[in-house]
Design an enzyme around this catalytic site. Structure first.
Site, PDB file in Angstrom:
ATOM      1  N   ILE A 145       0.952  -1.086  -0.170  1.00  0.00           N
ATOM      2  CA  ILE A 145       0.000  -0.170   0.038  1.00  0.00           C
ATOM      3  C   ILE A 145       0.775   1.212   0.056  1.00  0.00           C
ATOM      4  O   ILE A 145       0.610   2.246  -0.914  1.00  0.00           O
ATOM      5  CB  ILE A 145      -0.969  -0.123   1.332  1.00  0.00           C
ATOM      6  CG1 ILE A 145      -1.888  -1.100   1.180  1.00  0.00           C
ATOM      7  CG2 ILE A 145      -1.849   1.489   1.337  1.00  0.00           C
ATOM      8  CD1 ILE A 145      -2.840  -1.356   2.543  1.00  0.00           C
ATOM      9  N   ALA A 226      -4.750   2.091   8.441  1.00  0.00           N
ATOM     10  CA  ALA A 226      -3.984   1.083   8.708  1.00  0.00           C
ATOM     11  C   ALA A 226      -4.691   0.215   9.985  1.00  0.00           C
ATOM     12  O   ALA A 226      -5.315  -0.815   9.625  1.00  0.00           O
ATOM     13  CB  ALA A 226      -2.333   1.271   8.875  1.00  0.00           C
ATOM     14  N   ARG A 227      -4.815   0.730  11.128  1.00  0.00           N
ATOM     15  CA  ARG A 227      -5.239   0.036  12.274  1.00  0.00           C
ATOM     16  C   ARG A 227      -5.500   1.155  13.090  1.00  0.00           C
ATOM     17  O   ARG A 227      -4.530   1.925  13.708  1.00  0.00           O
ATOM     18  CB  ARG A 227      -4.723  -1.034  13.106  1.00  0.00           C
ATOM     19  CG  ARG A 227      -4.674  -2.516  12.080  1.00  0.00           C
ATOM     20  CD  ARG A 227      -6.307  -2.983  11.883  1.00  0.00           C
ATOM     21  NE  ARG A 227      -6.172  -4.041  11.290  1.00  0.00           N
ATOM     22  CZ  ARG A 227      -6.868  -4.161   9.916  1.00  0.00           C
ATOM     23  NH1 ARG A 227      -6.947  -2.971   9.285  1.00  0.00           N
ATOM     24  NH2 ARG A 227      -6.718  -5.414   9.544  1.00  0.00           N
ATOM     25  N   GLU A 255     -16.033   4.592  19.537  1.00  0.00           N
ATOM     26  CA  GLU A 255     -16.717   5.737  20.029  1.00  0.00           C
ATOM     27  C   GLU A 255     -16.128   6.906  20.612  1.00  0.00           C
ATOM     28  O   GLU A 255     -16.622   8.126  20.289  1.00  0.00           O
ATOM     29  CB  GLU A 255     -17.509   5.079  21.340  1.00  0.00           C
ATOM     30  CG  GLU A 255     -19.005   5.845  21.686  1.00  0.00           C
ATOM     31  CD  GLU A 255     -19.475   5.265  23.287  1.00  0.00           C
ATOM     32  OE1 GLU A 255     -18.986   4.564  23.642  1.00  0.00           O
ATOM     33  OE2 GLU A 255     -20.791   5.803  23.119  1.00  0.00           O
ATOM     34  N   HIS A 268     -14.469   1.635   8.165  1.00  0.00           N
ATOM     35  CA  HIS A 268     -13.401   0.681   7.692  1.00  0.00           C
ATOM     36  C   HIS A 268     -13.846   0.125   6.322  1.00  0.00           C
ATOM     37  O   HIS A 268     -14.304  -1.060   5.813  1.00  0.00           O
ATOM     38  CB  HIS A 268     -13.626  -0.463   8.770  1.00  0.00           C
ATOM     39  CG  HIS A 268     -12.460  -1.660   8.474  1.00  0.00           C
ATOM     40  ND1 HIS A 268     -12.569  -2.877   9.027  1.00  0.00           N
ATOM     41  CD2 HIS A 268     -11.403  -1.419   7.783  1.00  0.00           C
ATOM     42  CE1 HIS A 268     -11.320  -3.384   8.571  1.00  0.00           C
ATOM     43  NE2 HIS A 268     -10.594  -2.533   7.847  1.00  0.00           N
ATOM     44  N   GLY A 270     -11.664   0.861   3.646  1.00  0.00           N
ATOM     45  CA  GLY A 270     -10.381   0.889   2.871  1.00  0.00           C
ATOM     46  C   GLY A 270     -10.387  -0.178   1.816  1.00  0.00           C
ATOM     47  O   GLY A 270     -10.096  -0.043   0.791  1.00  0.00           O
ATOM     48  N   ALA A 271     -10.886  -1.527   2.336  1.00  0.00           N
ATOM     49  CA  ALA A 271     -10.606  -2.692   1.281  1.00  0.00           C
ATOM     50  C   ALA A 271     -11.947  -3.066   0.781  1.00  0.00           C
ATOM     51  O   ALA A 271     -12.469  -3.953   0.063  1.00  0.00           O
ATOM     52  CB  ALA A 271     -10.162  -3.953   1.941  1.00  0.00           C
TER      53      ALA A 271
HETATM   54  C1  MLT Z   1      -6.960  -5.238   5.443  1.00  0.00           C
HETATM   55  O1  MLT Z   1      -6.171  -5.695   6.533  1.00  0.00           O
HETATM   56  O2  MLT Z   1      -6.388  -5.506   4.422  1.00  0.00           O
HETATM   57  C2  MLT Z   1      -8.176  -4.757   5.602  1.00  0.00           C
HETATM   58  O3  MLT Z   1      -8.681  -4.260   6.996  1.00  0.00           O
HETATM   59  C3  MLT Z   1      -9.291  -5.832   4.913  1.00  0.00           C
HETATM   60  C4  MLT Z   1     -10.721  -5.666   5.237  1.00  0.00           C
HETATM   61  O4  MLT Z   1     -11.330  -4.593   5.005  1.00  0.00           O
HETATM   62  O5  MLT Z   1     -11.625  -6.547   5.442  1.00  0.00           O
END
Ligand code: MLT
Length: 368
Positions: A145, A226-227, A255, A268, A270-271
């Site tokens: 990425i 990322a996280r 929250e 979430h 991203g993907a």
């Molecule tokens: C990832 O780690 O590539 C993403 O969190 C994938 C997702 O959204 O499930």
């Protein structure tokens, strides 16, 4: 017949990856393999048939990988399969943080009357922004990425700084030479945007905290696709209040960041594109099938990768503790063996299965 348990909704394209020997199901007590996206597996009770788990995605923090390795269960991920989708969300986040599209859109929808256009022209000054051209972005993590983000940002006219002490040969080869390899401190001091592309580990948890913010340029925009756990939420709220951070865009809702001024929270996504979901599902399924049927390991995160053409009638696959490698070698001779961290893997092709008189630190043996 092999049972593959889907712990999340996985793209239907997987149907083309599994033949009649497989059944892909949503419920199964004792599956041979698991396909998972974001389901938390810490409490998952491993059945005796389970040999592998494939995550349709890059991050594996929802899977207890060490515990699975101890039980001889190989965990796979799909590096790069959703990288373009995440890169595009990073570009979107940069623009959303630079231009107040969200605020302007909310405001303009509140207007009414024949003179909406006139009202909009009058009030639009409240939503002016800045451009990304000519700015500097610091990319923390130059995997699949990070490299794509670097290429796109260079094409958009940004200066790119990059940090990654663990860069793979593949990333090194793909990284444009214009990217200035920098220390974290140089990234903090010199970047208008900082984007994170590292896994969430004990060593990276809250890595962007008080100390990091104290070194950042005033007005920096922080992008976290990322996280969530990489950024210390209290510290970033303080940094926002102090004017150090102009905006924080995060793709991991919790929250404490919802409805917070200058924080843009995304659910979430991203993907979450058709293309990425298909790519991840296909890659994860292929890796499962290759391991279940041939014992070849591609893209594992808890065992070494090892693939071999079959050269004998019977293939014995041995998952073992790395410190037992001499004992394993003494029995199997000079065969394909690989070690990664605490675990090793060997593939032996012969006329008959290999047997061991003593356990020798073996986690699992499969005869194929
Ligand atoms: C990832 O780690 O590539 C993403 O969190 C994938 C997702 O959204 O499930």
């Amino acid at each position: 017949m092999y049972n593959i348990l889907k712990l999340n909704k996985i793209s239907p394209v997987i149907a083309g990856q599994f033949d009649e020997k497989y059944s892909c199901v949503d419920v199964c007590d004792n599956p041979d393999g698991i396909l998972v996206r974001s389901a938390k597996m810490d409490e998952y009770r491993v059945g005796e048939k389970l040999v592998a788990i494939a995550r349709a995605g890059a991050g594996v923090n929802n899977i207890p990988c060490d515990k699975m390795a101890e039980k001889g269960v190989v965990v796979f991920n799909t590096p790069g399969a959703n990288a373009n989708a995440v890169k595009e969300l990073v570009l979107c986040a940069m623009l959303l943080a630079s231009r107040d599209i969200i605020g302007g859109n909310k405001w303009v929808n509140s207007l009414s009357g024949d003179d909406v256009a006139k009202q909009a022209e009058k009030g639009k000054a409240n939503f002016a922004g800045t451009e990304i051209f000519g700015k500097t972005i610091g990319i923390v993590g130059l995997g699949a990425i990070g490299v794509l983000v670097a290429k796109s940002c260079l094409a958009l006219g940004l200066k790119v700084l990059g940090y990654d002490p663990y860069m793979s040969e593949k990333s090194k080869a793909a990284l444009p030479k214009e990217v200035v390899i920098s220390s974290l401190d140089e990234i903090y001091a010199g970047s208008d945007f900082i984007t994170l592309h590292v896994p969430l580990l004990d060593s990276t948890k809250n890595m962007i905290g008080k100390d990091a913010f104290s070194k950042m340029k005033k007005g920096v925009i922080v992008l976290n696709m990322a996280r969530g756990g990489l950024v210390d939420v209290n510290a970033i709220k303080e940094a926002i209040a102090a004017g150090v951070v102009r905006k924080y865009v995060v793709d991991f809702p919790e929250e404490s960041v919802l409805n917070t001024e200058n924080v843009i929270v995304i659910p979430h996504l991203g993907a979450s594109t058709e293309e990425a979901e298909d790519n991840c599902a296909v890659m994860a399924s292929r890796q499962l099938v290759e391991y279940i049927e041939n014992g070849n390991i591609v893209n594992s995160v808890n065992y070494p990768n090892l693939s071999k053409e079959r050269t004998g009638k019977v293939r014995t696959c041995i998952l073992f503790d790395a410190d037992a490698i001499d004992k394993i070698n003494a029995v199997i001779g000079d065969k394909a063996v690989a070690v990664r961290g605490n675990y090793g893997y060997a593939i032996v092709d012969k006329d008959a299965a290999v047997t061991f008189e003593h356990n020798c630190g073996i986690r699992k043996i499969r005869v194929l």
